[in-house]
Design a protein around this motif. Sequence first.
Motif, PDB file in Angstrom:
ATOM      1  N   LYS A  53      30.625  10.841  -4.870  1.00  0.00           N
ATOM      2  CA  LYS A  53      30.136   9.594  -4.281  1.00  0.00           C
ATOM      3  C   LYS A  53      28.705   9.777  -3.798  1.00  0.00           C
ATOM      4  CE  LYS A  53      31.000   6.344  -0.495  1.00  0.00           C
ATOM      5  NZ  LYS A  53      31.852   6.044   0.682  1.00  0.00           N
ATOM      6  N   ALA A  54      27.851   8.808  -4.114  1.00  0.00           N
ATOM      7  CA  ALA A  54      26.464   8.849  -3.635  1.00  0.00           C
ATOM      8  C   ALA A  54      26.464   8.495  -2.150  1.00  0.00           C
ATOM      9  CB  ALA A  54      25.596   7.874  -4.416  1.00  0.00           C
ATOM     10  N   ILE A  55      26.267   9.493  -1.300  1.00  0.00           N
ATOM     11  CA  ILE A  55      26.369   9.276   0.146  1.00  0.00           C
ATOM     12  C   ILE A  55      24.999   9.150   0.819  1.00  0.00           C
ATOM     13  CG2 ILE A  55      28.587  10.425   0.359  1.00  0.00           C
ATOM     14  CD1 ILE A  55      27.027  12.912   1.357  1.00  0.00           C
ATOM     15  N   ALA A  56      23.941   9.493   0.095  1.00  0.00           N
ATOM     16  CA  ALA A  56      22.602   9.434   0.659  1.00  0.00           C
ATOM     17  C   ALA A  56      21.597   9.489  -0.476  1.00  0.00           C
ATOM     18  CB  ALA A  56      22.375  10.601   1.632  1.00  0.00           C
ATOM     19  N   ALA A  57      20.344   9.346  -0.123  1.00  0.00           N
ATOM     20  CA  ALA A  57      19.283   9.505  -1.115  1.00  0.00           C
ATOM     21  C   ALA A  57      18.089  10.165  -0.436  1.00  0.00           C
ATOM     22  CB  ALA A  57      18.883   8.166  -1.722  1.00  0.00           C
ATOM     23  N   LEU A  58      17.382  10.938  -1.225  1.00  0.00           N
ATOM     24  CA  LEU A  58      16.209  11.678  -0.761  1.00  0.00           C
ATOM     25  C   LEU A  58      14.981  11.012  -1.362  1.00  0.00           C
ATOM     26  CD1 LEU A  58      15.294  14.352   0.711  1.00  0.00           C
ATOM     27  CD2 LEU A  58      15.450  15.438  -1.552  1.00  0.00           C
ATOM     28  N   SER A  59      13.964  10.747  -0.539  1.00  0.00           N
ATOM     29  CA  SER A  59      12.794  10.052  -1.055  1.00  0.00           C
ATOM     30  C   SER A  59      11.495  10.686  -0.609  1.00  0.00           C
ATOM     31  CB  SER A  59      12.798   8.584  -0.615  1.00  0.00           C
ATOM     32  OG  SER A  59      12.379   8.462   0.735  1.00  0.00           O
ATOM     33  N   MET A  60      10.449  10.317  -1.319  1.00  0.00           N
ATOM     34  CA  MET A  60       9.099  10.699  -0.939  1.00  0.00           C
ATOM     35  C   MET A  60       8.250   9.435  -0.933  1.00  0.00           C
ATOM     36  SD  MET A  60       6.656  13.634  -2.617  1.00  0.00           S
ATOM     37  CE  MET A  60       8.049  14.773  -2.566  1.00  0.00           C
ATOM     38  N   SER A  61       7.442   9.260   0.088  1.00  0.00           N
ATOM     39  CA  SER A  61       6.590   8.079   0.225  1.00  0.00           C
ATOM     40  C   SER A  61       5.128   8.490   0.103  1.00  0.00           C
ATOM     41  CB  SER A  61       6.822   7.401   1.580  1.00  0.00           C
ATOM     42  OG  SER A  61       8.186   7.080   1.738  1.00  0.00           O
ATOM     43  N   ILE A  62       4.397   7.763  -0.747  1.00  0.00           N
ATOM     44  CA  ILE A  62       2.999   8.091  -1.021  1.00  0.00           C
ATOM     45  C   ILE A  62       2.174   6.808  -1.029  1.00  0.00           C
ATOM     46  CG2 ILE A  62       1.412   9.142  -2.680  1.00  0.00           C
ATOM     47  CD1 ILE A  62       3.708  10.788  -3.767  1.00  0.00           C
ATOM     48  N   PRO A  63       1.043   6.769  -0.360  1.00  0.00           N
ATOM     49  CA  PRO A  63       0.169   5.594  -0.436  1.00  0.00           C
ATOM     50  C   PRO A  63      -0.184   5.278  -1.886  1.00  0.00           C
ATOM     51  CG  PRO A  63      -0.555   7.045   1.311  1.00  0.00           C
ATOM     52  CD  PRO A  63       0.505   7.787   0.562  1.00  0.00           C
ATOM     53  N   SER A  64      -0.274   4.001  -2.211  1.00  0.00           N
ATOM     54  CA  SER A  64      -0.490   3.593  -3.594  1.00  0.00           C
ATOM     55  C   SER A  64      -1.769   4.173  -4.192  1.00  0.00           C
ATOM     56  CB  SER A  64      -0.513   2.067  -3.702  1.00  0.00           C
ATOM     57  OG  SER A  64      -1.479   1.521  -2.817  1.00  0.00           O
ATOM     58  N   ILE A  65      -2.762   4.434  -3.365  1.00  0.00           N
ATOM     59  CA  ILE A  65      -4.012   4.981  -3.894  1.00  0.00           C
ATOM     60  C   ILE A  65      -3.856   6.412  -4.381  1.00  0.00           C
ATOM     61  CG2 ILE A  65      -5.471   3.496  -2.461  1.00  0.00           C
ATOM     62  CD1 ILE A  65      -5.932   5.904  -0.629  1.00  0.00           C
ATOM     63  N   GLY A  96       0.787  -1.226   0.000  1.00  0.00           N
ATOM     64  CA  GLY A  96       0.000   0.000   0.000  1.00  0.00           C
ATOM     65  C   GLY A  96       0.816   1.271   0.000  1.00  0.00           C
ATOM     66  N   VAL A  97       2.156   1.148  -0.033  1.00  0.00           N
ATOM     67  CA  VAL A  97       3.021   2.333  -0.018  1.00  0.00           C
ATOM     68  C   VAL A  97       3.993   2.291  -1.200  1.00  0.00           C
ATOM     69  CG1 VAL A  97       4.740   3.667   1.250  1.00  0.00           C
ATOM     70  CG2 VAL A  97       2.908   2.501   2.493  1.00  0.00           C
ATOM     71  N   CYS A  98       4.050   3.377  -1.951  1.00  0.00           N
ATOM     72  CA  CYS A  98       5.004   3.520  -3.051  1.00  0.00           C
ATOM     73  C   CYS A  98       5.970   4.667  -2.727  1.00  0.00           C
ATOM     74  CB  CYS A  98       4.279   3.829  -4.363  1.00  0.00           C
ATOM     75  SG  CYS A  98       3.188   2.501  -4.934  1.00  0.00           S
ATOM     76  N   CYS A  99       7.199   4.531  -3.176  1.00  0.00           N
ATOM     77  CA  CYS A  99       8.208   5.559  -2.907  1.00  0.00           C
ATOM     78  C   CYS A  99       9.053   5.806  -4.148  1.00  0.00           C
ATOM     79  CB  CYS A  99       9.133   5.133  -1.768  1.00  0.00           C
ATOM     80  SG  CYS A  99       8.312   4.628  -0.247  1.00  0.00           S
ATOM     81  N   PHE A 100       9.615   6.998  -4.228  1.00  0.00           N
ATOM     82  CA  PHE A 100      10.612   7.279  -5.251  1.00  0.00           C
ATOM     83  C   PHE A 100      11.721   8.097  -4.614  1.00  0.00           C
ATOM     84  CE2 PHE A 100       7.116  10.293  -5.609  1.00  0.00           C
ATOM     85  CZ  PHE A 100       7.733  11.534  -5.581  1.00  0.00           C
ATOM     86  N   ALA A 101      12.930   7.938  -5.141  1.00  0.00           N
ATOM     87  CA  ALA A 101      14.100   8.566  -4.511  1.00  0.00           C
ATOM     88  C   ALA A 101      15.092   9.041  -5.555  1.00  0.00           C
ATOM     89  CB  ALA A 101      14.784   7.582  -3.566  1.00  0.00           C
ATOM     90  N   THR A 102      15.944   9.955  -5.131  1.00  0.00           N
ATOM     91  CA  THR A 102      17.022  10.457  -5.986  1.00  0.00           C
ATOM     92  C   THR A 102      18.307  10.492  -5.162  1.00  0.00           C
ATOM     93  OG1 THR A 102      17.590  12.221  -7.557  1.00  0.00           O
ATOM     94  CG2 THR A 102      16.716  12.921  -5.432  1.00  0.00           C
ATOM     95  N   PRO A 103      19.444  10.155  -5.766  1.00  0.00           N
ATOM     96  CA  PRO A 103      20.705  10.116  -5.003  1.00  0.00           C
ATOM     97  C   PRO A 103      21.247  11.507  -4.693  1.00  0.00           C
ATOM     98  CG  PRO A 103      21.135   9.667  -7.309  1.00  0.00           C
ATOM     99  CD  PRO A 103      19.642   9.734  -7.169  1.00  0.00           C
TER     100      PRO A 103
END
Length: 260
Positions: free
Chosen positions: A218-230, A204-211
């Motif tokens: 060097k990719a030291i972290a990633a930033l994401s957003m989480s949104i319910p699938s609906i 029920g949860v979808c997320c997307f992220a960017t490094p």
Amino acid sequence: MTSDMKVDNVTAVLKVIAILEGLDAVGESSLADLSQRAVMSKSTAYRFLQTLKNLGYVTQNPESEKYRLTMKVFVLGSSALGNVDLIKTADPAMASLSKLTREAVHLGTLDTSTAEVVYVHKYNSHFNLCMHTRIGDRSPAYTNSIGKALLAHLPQNQLDTLLQNIKLEPRTEKTVTSEQVLKKELSSIAKSELSEDLEEMDEGVCCFATPIFDHNGKAIAALSMSIPSIRYHQEITNEYKKILIEAGRNISENLGYAKK
């Protein structure tokens, strides 16, 4: 120092760690519950809690008399992870994203010793239906967008070694458990600035992220957003992805990254 004294010192350290981990697990706890969780007598737990209070690592609610960890513990952990500057740099962009989208925004790093994502900063969703995490929580990197964004930018030999040492177990029916499929996805992610988790870690949860890259690239972290699938499969989500990528770029630039 005698062997008995050494044993006593080790035992004391183990008890302090048990108390800290117990408070970390529940957030706030009474003396009775904490002593039971840490497997020690109430008198022993009380003695160590008073020391931790005096040192500033634990505080007590004067009304409920329950104990909880202070931000001093988080600062100590963040310093050890080298994330203080990262969090300070990322916070303004994360705050803006949270205000604009009202969705959950996370900042995570990769623990390559365990192939886990560690959440180091977050802004909660303004909605009741959302992803629930706490700073310091961990999750298998292959199951979520932050982890995929970071795995995708590891040197190939390091990625191969890491994947050889973990078992790809399903968290949901949609979790990728094939190393071949995962590597193909990571190869695609490495050529872009976006990774996705479509109910692969939590149903029920979808997320997307960017490094996020440091001054060495060097990719030291990633930033994401989480949104319910609906709510995920809506046109506005495409706009959110563009905004998130731009935020990640800005954070990287502020850390000294210059894209070639």
